[in-house]
Design a protein around this motif. Structure first.
Motif, PDB file in Angstrom:
ATOM      1  N   GLY A 144       0.614  -1.094  -0.392  1.00 41.89           N
ATOM      2  CA  GLY A 144      -0.088  -0.038  -0.401  1.00 41.89           C
ATOM      3  C   GLY A 144       0.596   0.784   0.050  1.00 41.89           C
ATOM      4  O   GLY A 144       0.798   2.132  -1.344  1.00 41.89           O
ATOM      5  N   LEU A 145       2.178   0.828   1.076  1.00 46.82           N
ATOM      6  CA  LEU A 145       2.822   2.221   0.738  1.00 46.82           C
ATOM      7  C   LEU A 145       3.319   2.872  -0.494  1.00 46.82           C
ATOM      8  O   LEU A 145       3.677   3.714  -1.104  1.00 46.82           O
ATOM      9  N   ILE A 146       4.176   1.225  -0.615  1.00 45.22           N
ATOM     10  CA  ILE A 146       4.806   1.792  -1.835  1.00 45.22           C
ATOM     11  C   ILE A 146       3.582   2.153  -3.553  1.00 45.22           C
ATOM     12  O   ILE A 146       4.224   3.268  -4.521  1.00 45.22           O
ATOM     13  N   VAL A 147       2.551   1.682  -3.104  1.00 43.10           N
ATOM     14  CA  VAL A 147       1.944   2.040  -3.981  1.00 43.10           C
ATOM     15  C   VAL A 147       1.429   3.441  -4.370  1.00 43.10           C
ATOM     16  O   VAL A 147       1.222   3.966  -5.033  1.00 43.10           O
ATOM     17  N   ALA A 148       0.916   4.111  -2.678  1.00 45.40           N
ATOM     18  CA  ALA A 148       0.795   5.286  -2.774  1.00 45.40           C
ATOM     19  C   ALA A 148       1.683   6.122  -3.118  1.00 45.40           C
ATOM     20  O   ALA A 148       2.247   7.303  -3.314  1.00 45.40           O
ATOM     21  N   GLY A 149       3.130   5.696  -2.694  1.00 43.08           N
ATOM     22  CA  GLY A 149       4.417   6.501  -3.175  1.00 43.08           C
ATOM     23  C   GLY A 149       4.059   6.634  -4.444  1.00 43.08           C
ATOM     24  O   GLY A 149       5.218   7.894  -4.596  1.00 43.08           O
ATOM     25  N   ALA A 150       3.789   5.512  -5.044  1.00 41.63           N
ATOM     26  CA  ALA A 150       3.988   5.847  -6.523  1.00 41.63           C
ATOM     27  C   ALA A 150       3.108   7.394  -6.741  1.00 41.63           C
ATOM     28  O   ALA A 150       3.598   8.038  -7.751  1.00 41.63           O
ATOM     29  N   ILE A 151       1.798   7.197  -6.433  1.00 47.82           N
ATOM     30  CA  ILE A 151       0.938   7.938  -7.065  1.00 47.82           C
ATOM     31  C   ILE A 151       1.106   9.262  -7.053  1.00 47.82           C
ATOM     32  O   ILE A 151       1.050   9.943  -7.586  1.00 47.82           O
ATOM     33  N   PHE A 152       1.087   9.490  -5.754  1.00 45.42           N
ATOM     34  CA  PHE A 152       1.478  10.269  -5.143  1.00 45.42           C
ATOM     35  C   PHE A 152       2.772  10.874  -5.153  1.00 45.42           C
ATOM     36  O   PHE A 152       3.410  12.381  -5.178  1.00 45.42           O
ATOM     37  N   GLY A 153       3.767  10.116  -5.159  1.00 45.28           N
ATOM     38  CA  GLY A 153       5.352  10.907  -5.785  1.00 45.28           C
ATOM     39  C   GLY A 153       6.319  11.020  -4.546  1.00 45.28           C
ATOM     40  O   GLY A 153       6.492  12.384  -4.285  1.00 45.28           O
ATOM     41  N   PHE A 154       5.883  10.611  -3.708  1.00 41.63           N
ATOM     42  CA  PHE A 154       6.001  10.969  -2.376  1.00 41.63           C
ATOM     43  C   PHE A 154       7.868   9.656  -1.573  1.00 41.63           C
ATOM     44  O   PHE A 154       7.508   8.511  -2.570  1.00 41.63           O
ATOM     45  N   ASN A 155       8.843  10.148  -1.332  1.00 43.41           N
ATOM     46  CA  ASN A 155       9.861   9.234  -1.047  1.00 43.41           C
ATOM     47  C   ASN A 155       9.672   8.648   0.625  1.00 43.41           C
ATOM     48  O   ASN A 155       9.474   9.358   0.999  1.00 43.41           O
ATOM     49  N   LEU A 156       9.393   7.496   0.309  1.00 43.28           N
ATOM     50  CA  LEU A 156       9.260   6.090   1.322  1.00 43.28           C
ATOM     51  C   LEU A 156      11.167   6.529   2.701  1.00 43.28           C
ATOM     52  O   LEU A 156      10.467   6.023   3.483  1.00 43.28           O
ATOM     53  N   GLY A 157      11.674   7.180   2.064  1.00 38.99           N
ATOM     54  CA  GLY A 157      12.745   7.109   2.728  1.00 38.99           C
ATOM     55  C   GLY A 157      13.560   5.798   3.167  1.00 38.99           C
ATOM     56  O   GLY A 157      13.391   4.916   3.285  1.00 38.99           O
ATOM     57  N   LEU A 158      14.104   5.967   4.427  1.00 37.59           N
ATOM     58  CA  LEU A 158      15.734   5.556   4.601  1.00 37.59           C
ATOM     59  C   LEU A 158      14.566   4.770   5.742  1.00 37.59           C
ATOM     60  O   LEU A 158      14.559   3.014   5.867  1.00 37.59           O
ATOM     61  N   TRP A 159      13.776   5.053   6.344  1.00 37.44           N
ATOM     62  CA  TRP A 159      13.283   3.788   7.687  1.00 37.44           C
ATOM     63  C   TRP A 159      12.254   3.050   6.933  1.00 37.44           C
ATOM     64  O   TRP A 159      12.056   1.690   7.971  1.00 37.44           O
ATOM     65  N   PHE A 160      11.594   3.271   6.560  1.00 40.99           N
ATOM     66  CA  PHE A 160      10.698   2.564   5.328  1.00 40.99           C
ATOM     67  C   PHE A 160      11.735   1.118   4.984  1.00 40.99           C
ATOM     68  O   PHE A 160      11.113   0.253   4.945  1.00 40.99           O
ATOM     69  N   SER A 161      13.063   1.530   4.493  1.00 42.72           N
ATOM     70  CA  SER A 161      13.474   0.363   4.062  1.00 42.72           C
ATOM     71  C   SER A 161      13.979  -0.265   4.788  1.00 42.72           C
ATOM     72  O   SER A 161      14.423  -1.939   4.856  1.00 42.72           O
ATOM     73  N   VAL A 162      15.092   0.266   6.522  1.00 41.72           N
ATOM     74  CA  VAL A 162      14.915   0.043   7.291  1.00 41.72           C
ATOM     75  C   VAL A 162      13.691  -1.494   8.223  1.00 41.72           C
ATOM     76  O   VAL A 162      14.018  -2.329   8.086  1.00 41.72           O
TER      77      VAL A 162
END
Length: 229
Positions: free
Chosen positions: A158-176
């Motif tokens: 859900g976060l990946i799809v939202a990030g792709a649609i709305f153009g925000f970077n999920l950042g380092l903590w998402f990767s962690v």
């Protein structure tokens, strides 16, 4: 004919043979991935690779197709037919190579990109070995991780799809967080080897472990890349 005996109900010799075949296939899958990825990077035109990450909706389409195809590959890998099992594993390796293509292309473009990819690979192998050792030597039941992994998986998609649609970077903590989720998946998949598979389903078992390893590698590489940007 393939045996239907659960690994948990098999002899020690059969268990050892199942584990050996499973991890041997995991190693072969990783080597096959490296080979296919090397070919794709050298053969696929740069313009096509650029399109994979330049257009957000193209990337969403790729993720969607990958998700659906992964389900099919997993089903094939757990078939009673050995040839179908290998078809599922091979198909999944190809899918992973395609998905990794833009990420590795970008990583190679960094200064010292080859070294960074090697470091990510070594960290992934070290973490996989450590987590596997914990799962095999610990008497703890890791089945409770299943619901956590499922919920975490849906949240991350859900976060990946939202990030792709709305153009925000999920950042380092998402990767962690995804590294933690992949680690939990390795613990869970390793601990269920003896309870969920028959002695003839080592190809399907290797696919599940391979998938978790590749998820771990993806986000470890993303973390290393974020430190260079």
């Amino acid at each position: 004919m393939m045996t239907d005996v659960l690994v948990a109900h098999s002899s020690d010799v059969e268990k050892a043979d199942f584990y050996k075949k499973t991890y041997w296939h995991v190693a072969l899958a990783i080597l096959a991935f490296i080979g296919v990825e090397t070919v794709l990077i050298n053969v696929v035109p740069v313009e096509i690779i650029s399109l994979m990450f330049a257009q957000k909706y193209t990337w969403l389409l790729i993720i969607g197709v990958f998700w659906l195809a992964s389900i099919l590959a997993n089903k094939w890998s757990l078939s009673q037919s050995r040839s179908t099992q290998y078809l599922g594993l091979g198909f999944y390796i190809l899918l992973e190579a395609v998905i990794f293509l833009p990420l590795l292309y970008i990583a190679v473009g960094y200064s010292g990109g080859g070294t960074m990819i090697f470091q990510a690979a070594m960290l992934t192998i070290a973490m996989f070995a450590g987590l596997s050792a914990v799962a095999f030597t610990s008497k703890k039941d890791f089945s409770f991780l299943r619901n956590i992994i499922i919920i975490g998986g849906f949240l991350s998609i859900g976060l990946i799809v939202a990030g792709a649609i709305f153009g925000f970077n999920l950042g380092l903590w998402f990767s962690v967080g995804m590294v933690i989720l992949a680690s939990a998946s390795i613990l869970y998949e390793t601990s269920k080897l003896k309870d969920s598979y028959t002695t003839g389903q080592y190809v399907g078992a290797s696919l599940q472990l391979f998938a978790s390893i590749m998820l771990l590698f993806w986000y470890i590489l993303r973390i290393l890349m974020s430190r260079r940007s």
